[in-house]
Design an enzyme around this catalytic site. Structure first.
Site, PDB file in Angstrom:
ATOM      1  N   ASP A  67       0.814  -1.214   0.000  1.00 56.92           N
ATOM      2  CA  ASP A  67       0.000   0.000   0.000  1.00 56.92           C
ATOM      3  C   ASP A  67       0.847   1.264   0.000  1.00 56.92           C
ATOM      4  O   ASP A  67       0.298   2.368  -0.085  1.00 56.92           O
ATOM      5  CB  ASP A  67      -0.971   0.001   1.185  1.00 56.92           C
ATOM      6  CG  ASP A  67      -0.305  -0.215   2.539  1.00 56.92           C
ATOM      7  OD1 ASP A  67       0.619  -1.043   2.610  1.00 56.92           O
ATOM      8  OD2 ASP A  67      -0.708   0.442   3.517  1.00 56.92           O
ATOM      9  N   HIS A 142       7.814  -0.861  13.028  1.00 56.06           N
ATOM     10  CA  HIS A 142       6.756  -1.506  12.261  1.00 56.06           C
ATOM     11  C   HIS A 142       7.118  -2.978  12.092  1.00 56.06           C
ATOM     12  O   HIS A 142       8.127  -3.447  12.612  1.00 56.06           O
ATOM     13  CB  HIS A 142       6.584  -0.790  10.913  1.00 56.06           C
ATOM     14  CG  HIS A 142       5.340  -1.161  10.179  1.00 56.06           C
ATOM     15  ND1 HIS A 142       4.122  -1.327  10.788  1.00 56.06           N
ATOM     16  CD2 HIS A 142       5.128  -1.415   8.852  1.00 56.06           C
ATOM     17  CE1 HIS A 142       3.215  -1.652   9.891  1.00 56.06           C
ATOM     18  NE2 HIS A 142       3.791  -1.723   8.702  1.00 56.06           N
ATOM     19  N   HIS A 270      -3.743   7.235   7.145  1.00 56.84           N
ATOM     20  CA  HIS A 270      -3.557   5.781   7.130  1.00 56.84           C
ATOM     21  C   HIS A 270      -4.697   5.113   7.879  1.00 56.84           C
ATOM     22  O   HIS A 270      -4.495   4.235   8.727  1.00 56.84           O
ATOM     23  CB  HIS A 270      -2.200   5.404   7.735  1.00 56.84           C
ATOM     24  CG  HIS A 270      -1.745   4.032   7.336  1.00 56.84           C
ATOM     25  ND1 HIS A 270      -1.990   2.910   8.105  1.00 56.84           N
ATOM     26  CD2 HIS A 270      -1.071   3.581   6.256  1.00 56.84           C
ATOM     27  CE1 HIS A 270      -1.476   1.851   7.521  1.00 56.84           C
ATOM     28  NE2 HIS A 270      -0.908   2.231   6.387  1.00 56.84           N
TER      29      HIS A 270
END
Length: 306
Positions: A67, A142, A270
């Site tokens: 994405d 992340h 997001h």
């Protein structure tokens, strides 16, 4: 006032929906365009927002989740078909450079522009610099290697005070030195302080981009004192456990980062596809940091206006 403008092309998360496209932004820095992440639909949104690909020369990819980079191949192919010249530099992790390099050589071998890959990693480093701005990476937390980007304007030149310069008969050839902060020495040897002949420069603006990251104290340190912060706000309060598991943040946590870092403005994005709108997420963030706004596609922010 020098252009420093942020355009929101996509602010959704992994799934494209009828409400949001995946992550993509374009910074206009004095007429030069810089793209931050390149989710699907990026090239179409550039058309809708009338952003010219001919002025796009740098693309910054925060990490290698689809994405944030699936729009690259289509965008770069279209730029080739449109006869884009010059150089296009993609700032990306090594694996992404290898993958997209092979795909572009297969699908778009003949390119009128020179394609370069600048390999980045998770270390804090300056990865781009020109006469107007520096761009630095900083590590975030992340599920895969991921960085945030910090865009900082360089100090701007001072403004000439015409009345004061006429009073001292300052010649034209001395004006550039005055703008750079130098004093003026008259033909008779008298030093006239720069502050008497010029006015203060416009403040230099900073913008930090934190795409995918869980709430992190190291992010707080990295963005301390910036003027504008874009921070992911994938979930609401009720999904905090999922946010932790997936190394994402809630809107409230994004606001906590902004508050603790002492930033001036917070932009939220997001958003998970589970939410029909972003009003709840914006409300939860504003309870902690009132100067927060949930972005949406098509928005443009003049970063000079705080």
């Amino acid at each position: 006032m020098a252009e420093f403008e942020l355009n929101i092309l996509g602010c959704g998360s992994a799934k494209a929906t009828l409400q949001h496209l995946p992550s993509c932004q374009v910074l206009n820095v004095r007429g030069r365009l810089m793209m931050i992440d390149c989710g699907e639909g990026a090239q179409l949104e550039m058309r809708r927002m009338r952003l010219k690909c001919s002025r796009l020369n740098n693309i910054f990819i925060s990490h290698l989740h689809g994405d944030h980079c699936f729009g690259l191949l289509g965008l770069l192919s279209t730029m080739a078909l449109n006869g884009k010249g010059g150089t296009v530099t993609i700032h990306i992790f090594k694996g992404g450079a290898e993958l997209f390099g092979k795909m572009l050589d297969f699908f778009c071998r003949e390119r009128p522009y020179e394609l370069k890959f600048n390999i980045i990693d998770t270390r804090k480093a300056v990865i781009y610099e020109d006469n107007a701005i520096t761009v630095s990476t900083f590590p975030v937390t992340h599920r895969v290697p991921c960085v945030g980007f910090l865009f900082k304007e360089k100090p701007k030149q001072r403004h000439i005070n015409p009345e004061a310069c006429r009073r001292y008969d300052v010649p034209i050839h001395a004006m550039n030195s005055l703008r750079q902060g130098c004093d003026y020495v008259t033909p008779g040897g008298i030093v006239v302080p720069n502050s008497e002949l010029t006015l203060d420069a416009e403040p230099s603006i900073s913008y930090a981009y934190c795409a995918d990251t869980k709430y992190s104290t190291r992010v707080i340190k990295a963005v301390e004192g910036v003027d504008w912060l874009y921070h992911e706000a994938t979930y609401g309060d009720e999904k905090e456990k999922i946010a932790i598991q997936r190394r994402h943040s809630t809107a409230r946590q994004a606001a906590m980062v902004a508050r603790e870092a002492g930033v001036k403005r917070l932009l939220l994005g997001h958003f998970s596809s589970r939410y029909d709108g972003s009003q709840l997420l914006e409300q939860q963030a504003q309870e902690v940091f009132p100067n927060a706004i949930a972005v949406k596609e098509g928005m443009t922010f003049d970063l000079n206006k705080l």
